[in-house]
Scaffold this motif. Structure first.
Motif, mmCIF file in Angstrom:
data_model
loop_
_atom_site.group_PDB
_atom_site.id
_atom_site.type_symbol
_atom_site.label_atom_id
_atom_site.label_comp_id
_atom_site.label_asym_id
_atom_site.label_seq_id
_atom_site.Cartn_x
_atom_site.Cartn_y
_atom_site.Cartn_z
ATOM 1 N N GLN A 77 30.663 67.418 14.838
ATOM 2 C CA GLN A 77 29.606 67.071 15.246
ATOM 3 C C GLN A 77 29.262 65.416 15.127
ATOM 4 O OE1 GLN A 77 26.914 69.940 13.721
ATOM 5 N NE2 GLN A 77 27.514 71.540 15.023
ATOM 6 N N THR A 78 29.758 65.068 13.944
ATOM 7 C CA THR A 78 29.222 63.612 13.642
ATOM 8 C C THR A 78 30.822 62.909 13.472
ATOM 9 O OG1 THR A 78 27.198 64.414 12.806
ATOM 10 C CG2 THR A 78 27.919 62.199 11.969
ATOM 11 N N LEU A 79 30.864 61.577 13.972
ATOM 12 C CA LEU A 79 32.020 61.205 13.763
ATOM 13 C C LEU A 79 31.543 59.355 13.634
ATOM 14 C CD1 LEU A 79 35.295 60.677 13.843
ATOM 15 C CD2 LEU A 79 35.113 60.728 16.271
ATOM 16 N N ASN A 80 32.254 58.824 12.628
ATOM 17 C CA ASN A 80 31.996 57.441 12.234
ATOM 18 C C ASN A 80 33.468 56.624 12.443
ATOM 19 O OD1 ASN A 80 31.369 54.930 11.752
ATOM 20 N ND2 ASN A 80 30.387 55.436 9.765
ATOM 21 N N LEU A 81 33.694 55.942 13.448
ATOM 22 C CA LEU A 81 34.950 54.871 13.437
ATOM 23 C C LEU A 81 34.554 53.586 13.511
ATOM 24 C CD1 LEU A 81 36.805 57.337 16.207
ATOM 25 C CD2 LEU A 81 37.359 57.178 13.911
ATOM 26 N N THR A 82 33.207 53.556 13.297
ATOM 27 C CA THR A 82 32.992 51.871 13.200
ATOM 28 C C THR A 82 33.846 51.148 12.452
ATOM 29 O OG1 THR A 82 30.764 52.493 13.534
ATOM 30 C CG2 THR A 82 31.082 50.312 12.647
ATOM 31 N N GLY A 83 34.516 49.871 12.801
ATOM 32 C CA GLY A 83 35.260 48.991 12.222
ATOM 33 C C GLY A 83 36.475 49.349 12.412
ATOM 34 N N ASN A 84 36.955 50.030 13.397
ATOM 35 C CA ASN A 84 38.289 50.320 13.850
ATOM 36 C C ASN A 84 38.500 49.640 14.796
ATOM 37 O OD1 ASN A 84 39.854 52.438 11.926
ATOM 38 N ND2 ASN A 84 37.832 53.264 12.167
ATOM 39 N N PRO A 85 39.688 48.980 15.124
ATOM 40 C CA PRO A 85 39.952 48.091 16.082
ATOM 41 C C PRO A 85 40.093 48.787 17.507
ATOM 42 C CG PRO A 85 41.709 47.485 14.705
ATOM 43 C CD PRO A 85 40.799 48.803 14.126
ATOM 44 N N VAL A 86 40.292 50.289 17.339
ATOM 45 C CA VAL A 86 40.313 51.078 18.676
ATOM 46 C C VAL A 86 38.772 51.065 19.393
ATOM 47 C CG1 VAL A 86 39.529 53.133 17.486
ATOM 48 C CG2 VAL A 86 40.714 53.362 19.435
ATOM 49 N N SER A 107 43.547 70.521 12.947
ATOM 50 C CA SER A 107 43.433 71.915 13.598
ATOM 51 C C SER A 107 43.123 72.956 12.477
ATOM 52 C CB SER A 107 44.502 72.444 14.394
ATOM 53 O OG SER A 107 45.527 72.441 13.518
ATOM 54 N N LYS A 108 43.523 72.846 11.559
ATOM 55 C CA LYS A 108 42.899 74.139 10.267
ATOM 56 C C LYS A 108 41.764 73.906 9.897
ATOM 57 C CE LYS A 108 47.740 74.680 8.885
ATOM 58 N NZ LYS A 108 48.489 75.624 9.023
ATOM 59 N N LEU A 109 40.908 72.792 10.269
ATOM 60 C CA LEU A 109 39.630 72.475 9.604
ATOM 61 C C LEU A 109 38.691 73.103 10.535
ATOM 62 C CD1 LEU A 109 40.366 68.862 7.960
ATOM 63 C CD2 LEU A 109 40.293 71.240 6.799
ATOM 64 N N THR A 110 38.635 74.409 10.532
ATOM 65 C CA THR A 110 37.784 75.097 11.579
ATOM 66 C C THR A 110 36.061 74.771 11.443
ATOM 67 O OG1 THR A 110 38.016 76.990 10.310
ATOM 68 C CG2 THR A 110 39.589 76.873 12.219
ATOM 69 N N VAL A 111 35.726 74.486 10.258
ATOM 70 C CA VAL A 111 34.180 74.290 10.121
ATOM 71 C C VAL A 111 33.988 72.883 9.862
ATOM 72 C CG1 VAL A 111 33.903 76.710 9.525
ATOM 73 C CG2 VAL A 111 34.302 74.709 7.710
ATOM 74 N N LEU A 112 34.848 72.055 10.065
ATOM 75 C CA LEU A 112 34.640 70.614 9.893
ATOM 76 C C LEU A 112 33.611 70.196 10.763
ATOM 77 C CD1 LEU A 112 35.633 68.123 8.312
ATOM 78 C CD2 LEU A 112 37.222 67.665 10.200
ATOM 79 N N LYS A 113 32.494 69.496 10.087
ATOM 80 C CA LYS A 113 31.282 68.867 10.894
ATOM 81 C C LYS A 113 31.202 67.380 10.860
ATOM 82 C CE LYS A 113 29.700 73.088 11.734
ATOM 83 N NZ LYS A 113 30.328 73.837 12.903
ATOM 84 N N GLU A 114 31.487 66.829 9.873
ATOM 85 C CA GLU A 114 31.406 65.406 9.777
ATOM 86 C C GLU A 114 32.518 64.700 9.278
ATOM 87 O OE1 GLU A 114 28.363 62.545 7.162
ATOM 88 O OE2 GLU A 114 27.666 64.462 7.676
ATOM 89 N N VAL A 115 32.968 63.549 10.001
ATOM 90 C CA VAL A 115 34.201 62.879 9.539
ATOM 91 C C VAL A 115 33.895 61.406 9.673
ATOM 92 C CG1 VAL A 115 36.534 62.035 10.445
ATOM 93 C CG2 VAL A 115 35.629 64.467 10.805
ATOM 94 N N ASP A 116 34.231 60.708 8.587
ATOM 95 C CA ASP A 116 34.009 59.005 8.548
ATOM 96 C C ASP A 116 35.147 58.578 8.402
ATOM 97 O OD1 ASP A 116 33.266 56.398 7.885
ATOM 98 O OD2 ASP A 116 32.007 57.053 6.247
ATOM 99 N N LEU A 117 35.892 57.642 9.089
ATOM 100 C CA LEU A 117 36.833 57.058 9.286
ATOM 101 C C LEU A 117 36.650 55.666 9.519
ATOM 102 C CD1 LEU A 117 39.565 59.560 10.874
ATOM 103 C CD2 LEU A 117 39.318 59.090 8.469
ATOM 104 N N SER A 118 35.378 55.226 8.977
ATOM 105 C CA SER A 118 35.150 53.822 9.366
ATOM 106 C C SER A 118 35.913 52.693 8.317
ATOM 107 C CB SER A 118 33.738 53.556 9.056
ATOM 108 O OG SER A 118 33.380 53.954 7.625
ATOM 109 N N ASN A 119 35.997 51.648 9.142
ATOM 110 C CA ASN A 119 36.701 50.443 8.621
ATOM 111 C C ASN A 119 38.090 50.687 8.093
ATOM 112 O OD1 ASN A 119 34.399 48.565 8.886
ATOM 113 N ND2 ASN A 119 33.609 50.034 7.497
ATOM 114 N N ASN A 120 38.897 51.478 9.057
ATOM 115 C CA ASN A 120 40.113 51.602 8.815
ATOM 116 C C ASN A 120 41.228 50.968 9.876
ATOM 117 O OD1 ASN A 120 40.915 53.607 6.650
ATOM 118 N ND2 ASN A 120 39.016 54.466 7.486
ATOM 119 N N ARG A 121 42.300 51.075 10.016
ATOM 120 C CA ARG A 121 43.209 50.267 10.860
ATOM 121 C C ARG A 121 43.856 51.023 12.193
ATOM 122 N NH1 ARG A 121 47.006 47.033 6.657
ATOM 123 N NH2 ARG A 121 45.159 45.657 5.956
#
Length: 90
Positions: free
Chosen positions: A62-71, A31-45
């Motif tokens: 605006q951009t999110l990568n969760l590829t490779g997560n079981p979810v 929540s404190k990351l008010t200008v966060l635009k891009e997140v890559d959490l790919s290939n985690n658990r």
């Protein structure tokens, strides 16, 4: 073992977070990351949608990568993410 992506000590002006392949199982409060635009959490658990809850507090994403997560195999996963991140483009 739980490995949490927590951003308490990160600058609120951070625009990009890239944490691919870090064995992350849960997302902390973004929540404190008010200008966060891009997140890559790919290939985690990340297995369950509830483990993404902290991510959805950063509504500027605006951009999110969760590829490779079981979810990602969950049938409602895509709609759940789109609903919780209204500014998501990709």
């Amino acid at each position: 073992m739980t490995c949490r992506a927590d951003v308490k000590a990160v600058s609120p002006s951070l625009a990009i977070i890239a944490l691919p392949s870090k064995q992350i199982t849960e997302v902390g409060d973004f929540s404190k990351l008010t200008v966060l635009k891009e997140v890559d959490l790919s290939n985690n658990r990340i297995v369950f949608q509830r483990q993404l809850a902290g991510l959805f507090k950063a509504t500027s994403i605006q951009t999110l990568n969760l590829t490779g997560n079981p979810v990602c195999t969950s049938s409602a996963y895509r709609y759940f993410v789109i609903y919780n991140l209204p500014n998501l483009i990709y």
